[in-house]
Design a protein around this motif. Structure first.
Motif, PDB file in Angstrom:
ATOM      1  N   ILE A 155      -2.831  12.147   4.902  1.00 54.74           N
ATOM      2  CA  ILE A 155      -1.872  11.153   4.406  1.00 54.74           C
ATOM      3  C   ILE A 155      -2.177   9.786   5.013  1.00 54.74           C
ATOM      4  O   ILE A 155      -2.169   8.760   4.315  1.00 54.74           O
ATOM      5  CB  ILE A 155      -0.432  11.587   4.728  1.00 54.74           C
ATOM      6  CG1 ILE A 155      -0.085  12.882   3.968  1.00 54.74           C
ATOM      7  CG2 ILE A 155       0.559  10.489   4.370  1.00 54.74           C
ATOM      8  CD1 ILE A 155       1.229  13.499   4.366  1.00 54.74           C
ATOM      9  N   ALA A 156      -2.454   9.776   6.317  1.00 54.12           N
ATOM     10  CA  ALA A 156      -2.810   8.520   6.984  1.00 54.12           C
ATOM     11  C   ALA A 156      -4.083   7.931   6.396  1.00 54.12           C
ATOM     12  O   ALA A 156      -4.176   6.719   6.166  1.00 54.12           O
ATOM     13  CB  ALA A 156      -2.973   8.756   8.487  1.00 54.12           C
ATOM     14  N   LEU A 157      -5.078   8.785   6.123  1.00 51.70           N
ATOM     15  CA  LEU A 157      -6.328   8.304   5.538  1.00 51.70           C
ATOM     16  C   LEU A 157      -6.111   7.752   4.134  1.00 51.70           C
ATOM     17  O   LEU A 157      -6.781   6.806   3.722  1.00 51.70           O
ATOM     18  CB  LEU A 157      -7.359   9.435   5.497  1.00 51.70           C
ATOM     19  CG  LEU A 157      -8.098   9.730   6.802  1.00 51.70           C
ATOM     20  CD1 LEU A 157      -8.994  10.956   6.639  1.00 51.70           C
ATOM     21  CD2 LEU A 157      -8.922   8.530   7.255  1.00 51.70           C
ATOM     22  N   GLY A 158      -5.182   8.349   3.376  1.00 54.69           N
ATOM     23  CA  GLY A 158      -4.879   7.818   2.051  1.00 54.69           C
ATOM     24  C   GLY A 158      -4.335   6.401   2.131  1.00 54.69           C
ATOM     25  O   GLY A 158      -4.754   5.519   1.366  1.00 54.69           O
ATOM     26  N   TYR A 159      -3.423   6.186   3.069  1.00 56.47           N
ATOM     27  CA  TYR A 159      -2.869   4.838   3.261  1.00 56.47           C
ATOM     28  C   TYR A 159      -3.957   3.886   3.756  1.00 56.47           C
ATOM     29  O   TYR A 159      -4.089   2.756   3.272  1.00 56.47           O
ATOM     30  CB  TYR A 159      -1.721   4.894   4.252  1.00 56.47           C
ATOM     31  CG  TYR A 159      -1.137   3.533   4.580  1.00 56.47           C
ATOM     32  CD1 TYR A 159      -0.156   2.962   3.769  1.00 56.47           C
ATOM     33  CD2 TYR A 159      -1.574   2.824   5.693  1.00 56.47           C
ATOM     34  CE1 TYR A 159       0.375   1.715   4.062  1.00 56.47           C
ATOM     35  CE2 TYR A 159      -1.050   1.567   5.994  1.00 56.47           C
ATOM     36  CZ  TYR A 159      -0.076   1.025   5.182  1.00 56.47           C
ATOM     37  OH  TYR A 159       0.429  -0.221   5.477  1.00 56.47           O
ATOM     38  N   VAL A 160      -4.745   4.349   4.725  1.00 56.78           N
ATOM     39  CA  VAL A 160      -5.827   3.525   5.278  1.00 56.78           C
ATOM     40  C   VAL A 160      -6.840   3.167   4.193  1.00 56.78           C
ATOM     41  O   VAL A 160      -7.352   2.040   4.150  1.00 56.78           O
ATOM     42  CB  VAL A 160      -6.510   4.262   6.450  1.00 56.78           C
ATOM     43  CG1 VAL A 160      -7.846   3.613   6.809  1.00 56.78           C
ATOM     44  CG2 VAL A 160      -5.597   4.280   7.665  1.00 56.78           C
ATOM     45  N   ALA A 161      -7.140   4.117   3.309  1.00 55.90           N
ATOM     46  CA  ALA A 161      -8.076   3.838   2.216  1.00 55.90           C
ATOM     47  C   ALA A 161      -7.569   2.701   1.343  1.00 55.90           C
ATOM     48  O   ALA A 161      -8.342   1.828   0.915  1.00 55.90           O
ATOM     49  CB  ALA A 161      -8.294   5.098   1.373  1.00 55.90           C
ATOM     50  N   LEU A 162      -6.270   2.702   1.061  1.00 55.56           N
ATOM     51  CA  LEU A 162      -5.684   1.617   0.267  1.00 55.56           C
ATOM     52  C   LEU A 162      -5.820   0.278   0.992  1.00 55.56           C
ATOM     53  O   LEU A 162      -6.187  -0.740   0.400  1.00 55.56           O
ATOM     54  CB  LEU A 162      -4.215   1.905  -0.011  1.00 55.56           C
ATOM     55  CG  LEU A 162      -3.947   2.973  -1.081  1.00 55.56           C
ATOM     56  CD1 LEU A 162      -2.527   3.502  -0.975  1.00 55.56           C
ATOM     57  CD2 LEU A 162      -4.197   2.397  -2.480  1.00 55.56           C
ATOM     58  N   VAL A 163      -5.551   0.277   2.285  1.00 58.10           N
ATOM     59  CA  VAL A 163      -5.664  -0.955   3.077  1.00 58.10           C
ATOM     60  C   VAL A 163      -7.112  -1.429   3.138  1.00 58.10           C
ATOM     61  O   VAL A 163      -7.404  -2.611   2.914  1.00 58.10           O
ATOM     62  CB  VAL A 163      -5.112  -0.718   4.500  1.00 58.10           C
ATOM     63  CG1 VAL A 163      -5.493  -1.885   5.420  1.00 58.10           C
ATOM     64  CG2 VAL A 163      -3.606  -0.535   4.466  1.00 58.10           C
ATOM     65  N   LEU A 164      -8.036  -0.519   3.434  1.00 59.55           N
ATOM     66  CA  LEU A 164      -9.431  -0.915   3.588  1.00 59.55           C
ATOM     67  C   LEU A 164     -10.047  -1.356   2.262  1.00 59.55           C
ATOM     68  O   LEU A 164     -10.829  -2.320   2.230  1.00 59.55           O
ATOM     69  CB  LEU A 164     -10.242   0.240   4.182  1.00 59.55           C
ATOM     70  CG  LEU A 164      -9.894   0.642   5.614  1.00 59.55           C
ATOM     71  CD1 LEU A 164     -10.837   1.736   6.103  1.00 59.55           C
ATOM     72  CD2 LEU A 164      -9.952  -0.550   6.558  1.00 59.55           C
ATOM     73  N   ALA A 165      -9.720  -0.645   1.185  1.00 59.93           N
ATOM     74  CA  ALA A 165     -10.277  -1.023  -0.120  1.00 59.93           C
ATOM     75  C   ALA A 165      -9.830  -2.424  -0.511  1.00 59.93           C
ATOM     76  O   ALA A 165     -10.634  -3.227  -1.012  1.00 59.93           O
ATOM     77  CB  ALA A 165      -9.850  -0.008  -1.186  1.00 59.93           C
ATOM     78  N   ALA A 217       0.818  -1.216   0.000  1.00 61.41           N
ATOM     79  CA  ALA A 217       0.000   0.000   0.000  1.00 61.41           C
ATOM     80  C   ALA A 217       0.850   1.263   0.000  1.00 61.41           C
ATOM     81  O   ALA A 217       0.464   2.280  -0.590  1.00 61.41           O
ATOM     82  CB  ALA A 217      -0.941  -0.003   1.204  1.00 61.41           C
ATOM     83  N   LEU A 218       2.017   1.221   0.647  1.00 60.27           N
ATOM     84  CA  LEU A 218       2.843   2.431   0.751  1.00 60.27           C
ATOM     85  C   LEU A 218       3.383   2.891  -0.604  1.00 60.27           C
ATOM     86  O   LEU A 218       3.184   4.058  -0.981  1.00 60.27           O
ATOM     87  CB  LEU A 218       3.983   2.201   1.751  1.00 60.27           C
ATOM     88  CG  LEU A 218       4.820   3.436   2.083  1.00 60.27           C
ATOM     89  CD1 LEU A 218       3.939   4.552   2.606  1.00 60.27           C
ATOM     90  CD2 LEU A 218       5.895   3.077   3.108  1.00 60.27           C
ATOM     91  N   PRO A 219       4.046   2.036  -1.391  1.00 59.21           N
ATOM     92  CA  PRO A 219       4.487   2.501  -2.715  1.00 59.21           C
ATOM     93  C   PRO A 219       3.322   2.852  -3.632  1.00 59.21           C
ATOM     94  O   PRO A 219       3.454   3.727  -4.499  1.00 59.21           O
ATOM     95  CB  PRO A 219       5.291   1.314  -3.271  1.00 59.21           C
ATOM     96  CG  PRO A 219       4.873   0.139  -2.464  1.00 59.21           C
ATOM     97  CD  PRO A 219       4.525   0.664  -1.110  1.00 59.21           C
TER      98      PRO A 219
END
Length: 242
Positions: free
Chosen positions: A218-228, A17-19
């Motif tokens: 920024i945290a929500l962007g990463y979390v969105a990738l994880v949750l999606a 998710a990070l890259p």
């Protein structure tokens, strides 16, 4: 076949998710806009009146800010879902889809907010038992916004769908919940305090609030990738008892 260290949990999602976020920085745009508006609303309402009226006004402002943040998360989940599928996702395409699904995301956000408000009220009355209820609500609703945004589930059914997916994938949901809460509330807050200390006298109230909004986005962007991704995996995984 993917290698999993825990049943039903794909830990590689958290590394990949990070890259993916770095390649798709526009994922944070709508969450950032929502959080900045929330900051401005709360700043505008904070000085107004005192007593019960002032508390009610501030409470409504906080509720509005929370709904905006959930809507921003929903928009980010749409872009995140596209990023997982294609490697890159156009912001214009994601925003168009957000507009089409905006009502469903809002319905899901309202449902989540109401249940959390009930949990918060119970927590004020019963202490630890109420906090456990709050934790259970967050846990079972962790995929409600992704369901309405990336999953195409009607907003009114998103909560039920989230509960069903969590029951079928308890470990995956638990890890996603812990990571989301730690990043959005603890890590973003701790980093804000650290950076505010570096800024010194320049760290006025509004500067710190906006810095916090940026880090949370920024945290929500990463979390969105994880949750999606975890929601998509859960949606297409048959429960072990079937």
């Amino acid at each position: 076949m993917r290698r999993r260290s825990l049943p039903g949990v794909d830990l590689s999602v958290y590394a990949r998710a990070l890259p993916l976020l770095v390649r798709n920085p526009a994922i944070i745009v709508v969450p950032l806009l929502a959080l900045v508006i929330g900051v401005l609303v709360n700043l505008a309402l904070a000085p107004s009146g005192g007593g019960a009226l002032g508390s009610t006004t501030l409470g409504l402002g906080q509720l509005f800010s929370f709904l905006l943040a959930l809507f921003g998360l929903g928009s980010a989940c749409i872009m995140a879902d596209g990023a997982w599928r294609r490697g890159r996702m156009s912001f214009d395409t994601a925003w168009t889809e957000t507009q089409h699904k905006g009502r469903e995301i809002l319905y899901a956000a309202i449902g989540v907010s109401l249940l959390l408000a009930v949990g918060q009220y119970v927590a004020q009355l019963f202490g630890v038992l109420g906090l456990l209820l709050m934790a259970a609500i967050v846990y079972f609703l962790i995929w409600a916004i992704p369901a309405a945004a990336a999953g195409g589930v009607p907003g009114g059914a998103a909560i039920q769908v989230s509960v069903e997916r969590v029951r079928a994938n308890p470990l995956s949901a638990a890890l996603a919940t812990i990571v989301s809460l730690v990043l959005v509330f603890y890590a973003a807050g701790a980093l804000t305090v650290f950076l505010a200390g570096l800024l010194g006298p320049a760290a006025s109230g509004i500067v710190v609030s906006l810095l916090y909004a940026l880090l949370r986005a920024i945290a929500l962007g990463y979390v969105a990738l994880v949750l999606a991704k975890t929601y998509a995996d859960a949606a297409f995984t048959r429960p072990p008892w079937l």
